[in-house]
Design an enzyme around this catalytic site. Structure first.
Site, mmCIF file in Angstrom:
data_model
loop_
_atom_site.group_PDB
_atom_site.id
_atom_site.type_symbol
_atom_site.label_atom_id
_atom_site.label_comp_id
_atom_site.label_asym_id
_atom_site.label_seq_id
_atom_site.Cartn_x
_atom_site.Cartn_y
_atom_site.Cartn_z
ATOM 1 N N LYS A 1 0.845 -1.208 0.000
ATOM 2 C CA LYS A 1 0.000 0.000 0.000
ATOM 3 C C LYS A 1 0.872 1.246 0.000
ATOM 4 O O LYS A 1 0.482 2.308 0.462
ATOM 5 C CB LYS A 1 -0.930 0.007 1.217
ATOM 6 C CG LYS A 1 -1.976 -1.108 1.212
ATOM 7 C CD LYS A 1 -3.060 -0.854 0.183
ATOM 8 C CE LYS A 1 -4.075 -1.993 0.166
ATOM 9 N NZ LYS A 1 -5.041 -1.869 -0.941
ATOM 10 N N ARG A 2 2.094 1.089 -0.492
ATOM 11 C CA ARG A 2 3.060 2.190 -0.629
ATOM 12 C C ARG A 2 3.269 2.908 0.710
ATOM 13 O O ARG A 2 3.428 4.122 0.780
ATOM 14 C CB ARG A 2 2.606 3.186 -1.705
ATOM 15 C CG ARG A 2 2.282 2.560 -3.064
ATOM 16 C CD ARG A 2 3.360 1.636 -3.590
ATOM 17 N NE ARG A 2 3.057 1.109 -4.917
ATOM 18 C CZ ARG A 2 2.781 -0.181 -5.188
ATOM 19 N NH1 ARG A 2 2.767 -1.111 -4.229
ATOM 20 N NH2 ARG A 2 2.537 -0.562 -6.427
ATOM 21 N N GLY B 1 0.943 12.942 4.261
ATOM 22 C CA GLY B 1 1.304 12.558 5.628
ATOM 23 C C GLY B 1 2.679 11.924 5.736
ATOM 24 O O GLY B 1 3.288 11.947 6.810
ATOM 25 N N ALA C 1 3.074 6.974 0.884
ATOM 26 C CA ALA C 1 2.025 7.630 0.093
ATOM 27 C C ALA C 1 1.121 8.492 0.963
ATOM 28 O O ALA C 1 0.078 8.951 0.503
ATOM 29 C CB ALA C 1 1.201 6.576 -0.637
ATOM 30 N N GLU D 1 -2.864 16.828 -0.806
ATOM 31 C CA GLU D 1 -4.092 17.153 -0.073
ATOM 32 C C GLU D 1 -4.935 18.158 -0.843
ATOM 33 O O GLU D 1 -6.161 18.046 -0.913
ATOM 34 C CB GLU D 1 -3.748 17.744 1.307
ATOM 35 C CG GLU D 1 -3.224 16.743 2.315
ATOM 36 C CD GLU D 1 -1.713 16.546 2.255
ATOM 37 O OE1 GLU D 1 -1.092 16.903 1.230
ATOM 38 O OE2 GLU D 1 -1.161 16.026 3.224
ATOM 39 N N GLY E 1 -3.035 17.325 7.913
ATOM 40 C CA GLY E 1 -3.601 17.108 9.251
ATOM 41 C C GLY E 1 -2.607 16.518 10.228
ATOM 42 O O GLY E 1 -2.930 16.258 11.384
ATOM 43 N N LEU F 1 -1.383 9.696 4.135
ATOM 44 C CA LEU F 1 -2.568 9.178 4.819
ATOM 45 C C LEU F 1 -3.203 8.033 4.026
ATOM 46 O O LEU F 1 -3.321 8.122 2.795
ATOM 47 C CB LEU F 1 -3.580 10.328 4.933
ATOM 48 C CG LEU F 1 -4.985 9.976 5.418
ATOM 49 C CD1 LEU F 1 -4.961 9.577 6.883
ATOM 50 C CD2 LEU F 1 -5.913 11.174 5.229
ATOM 51 N N GLU G 1 4.789 14.778 6.244
ATOM 52 C CA GLU G 1 4.565 15.301 7.603
ATOM 53 C C GLU G 1 5.330 14.467 8.632
ATOM 54 O O GLU G 1 5.904 15.007 9.583
ATOM 55 C CB GLU G 1 3.061 15.297 7.925
ATOM 56 C CG GLU G 1 2.276 16.295 7.071
ATOM 57 C CD GLU G 1 0.798 16.317 7.428
ATOM 58 O OE1 GLU G 1 0.127 15.283 7.209
ATOM 59 O OE2 GLU G 1 0.326 17.348 7.937
HETATM 60 C C1 1HE Z 1 -3.101 3.788 -1.111
HETATM 61 C C2 1HE Z 1 -2.502 5.057 -0.987
HETATM 62 C C3 1HE Z 1 -3.046 5.936 -0.008
HETATM 63 C C4 1HE Z 1 -1.453 3.982 -2.520
HETATM 64 N N1 1HE Z 1 -4.093 5.513 0.705
HETATM 65 N N2 1HE Z 1 -4.125 3.426 -0.372
HETATM 66 N N3 1HE Z 1 -1.828 10.492 -0.613
HETATM 67 C C5 1HE Z 1 -1.938 10.556 -1.959
HETATM 68 O O1 1HE Z 1 -2.779 11.234 -2.491
HETATM 69 C C6 1HE Z 1 -0.992 9.697 -2.738
HETATM 70 C C7 1HE Z 1 -1.747 8.508 -3.319
HETATM 71 N N4 1HE Z 1 -0.878 7.504 -3.878
HETATM 72 C C8 1HE Z 1 -0.270 7.645 -5.111
HETATM 73 O O2 1HE Z 1 -0.290 8.698 -5.721
HETATM 74 C C9 1HE Z 1 0.436 6.447 -5.645
HETATM 75 O O3 1HE Z 1 -0.055 5.291 -4.986
HETATM 76 C C10 1HE Z 1 1.983 6.462 -5.483
HETATM 77 C C11 1HE Z 1 2.571 7.502 -6.426
HETATM 78 C C12 1HE Z 1 2.413 6.744 -4.057
HETATM 79 C C13 1HE Z 1 2.556 5.058 -5.868
HETATM 80 O O4 1HE Z 1 2.078 4.700 -7.152
HETATM 81 P P1 1HE Z 1 2.146 3.169 -7.600
HETATM 82 O O5 1HE Z 1 1.715 3.091 -9.042
HETATM 83 O O6 1HE Z 1 3.483 2.595 -7.254
HETATM 84 O O7 1HE Z 1 1.092 2.373 -6.676
HETATM 85 P P2 1HE Z 1 -0.509 2.333 -6.775
HETATM 86 O O8 1HE Z 1 -0.928 1.307 -7.786
HETATM 87 O O9 1HE Z 1 -1.106 3.683 -6.911
HETATM 88 O O10 1HE Z 1 -0.885 1.840 -5.314
HETATM 89 C C14 1HE Z 1 -0.627 0.517 -4.875
HETATM 90 C C15 1HE Z 1 -1.696 0.190 -3.840
HETATM 91 O O11 1HE Z 1 -1.534 1.066 -2.729
HETATM 92 C C16 1HE Z 1 -3.102 0.418 -4.347
HETATM 93 O O12 1HE Z 1 -3.952 -0.496 -3.674
HETATM 94 P P3 1HE Z 1 -4.459 -1.852 -4.412
HETATM 95 O O13 1HE Z 1 -5.300 -2.511 -3.364
HETATM 96 O O14 1HE Z 1 -5.218 -1.386 -5.623
HETATM 97 O O15 1HE Z 1 -3.215 -2.609 -4.761
HETATM 98 C C17 1HE Z 1 -3.427 1.813 -3.881
HETATM 99 O O16 1HE Z 1 -4.820 2.042 -3.743
HETATM 100 C C18 1HE Z 1 -2.753 1.814 -2.527
HETATM 101 N N5 1HE Z 1 -2.429 3.157 -2.082
HETATM 102 N N6 1HE Z 1 -1.491 5.149 -1.865
HETATM 103 C C19 1HE Z 1 -4.607 4.291 0.517
HETATM 104 N N7 1HE Z 1 -2.520 7.154 0.230
HETATM 105 C C20 1HE Z 1 -2.983 13.522 8.339
HETATM 106 S S1 1HE Z 1 -3.511 14.223 6.932
HETATM 107 C C21 1HE Z 1 -2.482 13.715 5.660
HETATM 108 C C22 1HE Z 1 -3.215 13.864 4.364
HETATM 109 C C23 1HE Z 1 -2.565 13.118 3.259
HETATM 110 O O17 1HE Z 1 -1.570 12.431 3.424
HETATM 111 S S2 1HE Z 1 -3.295 13.280 1.747
HETATM 112 C C24 1HE Z 1 -2.223 12.490 0.654
HETATM 113 C C25 1HE Z 1 -2.707 11.121 0.315
#
Ligand code: 1HE
Length: 264
Positions: free
Chosen positions: A30-31, A114, A67, A137, A145, A69, A117
């Site tokens: 889940k990265r 996060g 990745a 975000e 957050g 939150l 963060e």
């Molecule tokens: C996740 C998450 C996640 C991956 N929550 N499940 N963060 C983001 O907006 C970043 C979201 N993630 C991405 O942009 C990409 O996953 C990555 C660039 C980090 C990696 O890409 P990749 O192609 O290597 O992996 P993928 O196919 O996107 O993800 C692999 C799996 O991890 C997949 O699940 P699967 O069940 O389909 O295999 C994804 O859904 C899962 N996954 N990232 C949940 N973030 C306290 S407030 C803080 C607020 C924030 O942090 S907002 C930022 C959120």
């Protein structure tokens, strides 16, 4: 009787190397998205570090540091629950930043939301060349957050954070190094070794010095000048009064201690 190590979630691993503990985010499938279980696991881990651990290296498995939150948990939170959720992150990351031991973070791949963060709550950051940073975000319709709006402007300035959040841009490792997100930039695969070397060095400081740097310095930097000077005098006096500090100064004067030489 030796204390039993605390039970940690599968998403976290810990390994001892002498005075160092190596903590690994271990949810690469889940990265290394940070779910509640992982965040609370970090709390347990840092609250129960044995006294013999003097510094921590934090790194992550897989192609990305984190990745951010775990978005699958966010979708079910009410506003009240959202406040409590963010409060949990604040408490845990505060415990890391103002804990007992310095933490060296080794970053690679995505260090986003996060994940950034978390890295910002630690004391020294090493970026491998593959590292990139973002605050998605803004484009997800949410807000930082995990203390990001408090810590990141102090590292890179409010203006850069506004740009990151409004435009969804990323910084690569070189840009991150230039703006102050990392202290060290190393080749891919070289981060952990560098992190361990730095943590070993940090672990040789007196605990008084490490306490002063972690707890007094950031507070002094946020105080008005007059209060800051008083706090600095008190901190300096306490540190130099320590027996170990006296021994170290004596060792230098007797030519038994290392000189300060260029390191790189
Ligand atoms: C996740 C998450 C996640 C991956 N929550 N499940 N963060 C983001 O907006 C970043 C979201 N993630 C991405 O942009 C990409 O996953 C990555 C660039 C980090 C990696 O890409 P990749 O192609 O290597 O992996 P993928 O196919 O996107 O993800 C692999 C799996 O991890 C997949 O699940 P699967 O069940 O389909 O295999 C994804 O859904 C899962 N996954 N990232 C949940 N973030 C306290 S407030 C803080 C607020 C924030 O942090 S907002 C930022 C959120």
């Amino acid at each position: 009787m030796a204390k039993r190590p605390p039970k940690l979630p599968k998403s976290l691993k810990v390994e001892r190397r002498g005075a160092i503990a190596i903590v690994t985010l271990a949810r690469p499938e889940k990265r290394n998205a940070l779910n509640d279980t992982t965040v609370l696991g970090l709390e347990t881990l840092f609250a129960t570090l044995p006294a013999s651990v003097k510094a921590v290296v934090l790194h992550a498995q897989g192609a990305h540091f984190s990745a951010g939150l775990d978005l699958s948990e966010l979708k079910i939170l009410s506003t009240e629950e959202g406040i409590a959720h963010s409060g949990n992150w604040h408490r845990v990351f505060h415990q890391i930043e103002f804990g007992r031991v310095p933490v060296v973070t080794v970053m690679h791949g995505a260090v986003v939301g996060g994940g950034l963060e978390l890295a910002a709550a630690t004391h020294i950051r090493i970026a491998e060349r593959s590292t990139y940073y973002a605050l998605p975000e803004g484009s997800r319709g949410i807000f930082v957050g995990g203390g990001g709006s408090v810590r990141l402007p102090r590292l890179i300035g409010v203006s850069r954070m506004i740009d990151l959040m409004l435009t969804g841009r990323t910084y690569n490792a070189e840009e991150g190094q230039a703006v102050g997100l990392s202290h060290y930039l190393v080749e891919d695969g070289a981060g952990l070794e560098k992190g361990i070397a730095l943590a070993k060095r940090v672990a040789t400081n007196t605990s008084t010095t490490n306490f002063a740097v972690m707890h007094a310095l950031p507070r002094i930097a946020e105080q008005d000048r007059a209060s800051g000077y008083v706090m600095e005098s008190l901190t300096a006096a306490i540190a130099q009064g320590n027996e170990e500090a006296k021994n170290r100064v004596k060792a230098f004067l007797e030519k038994r201690a290392a000189k300060v030489t260029r390191t790189s």
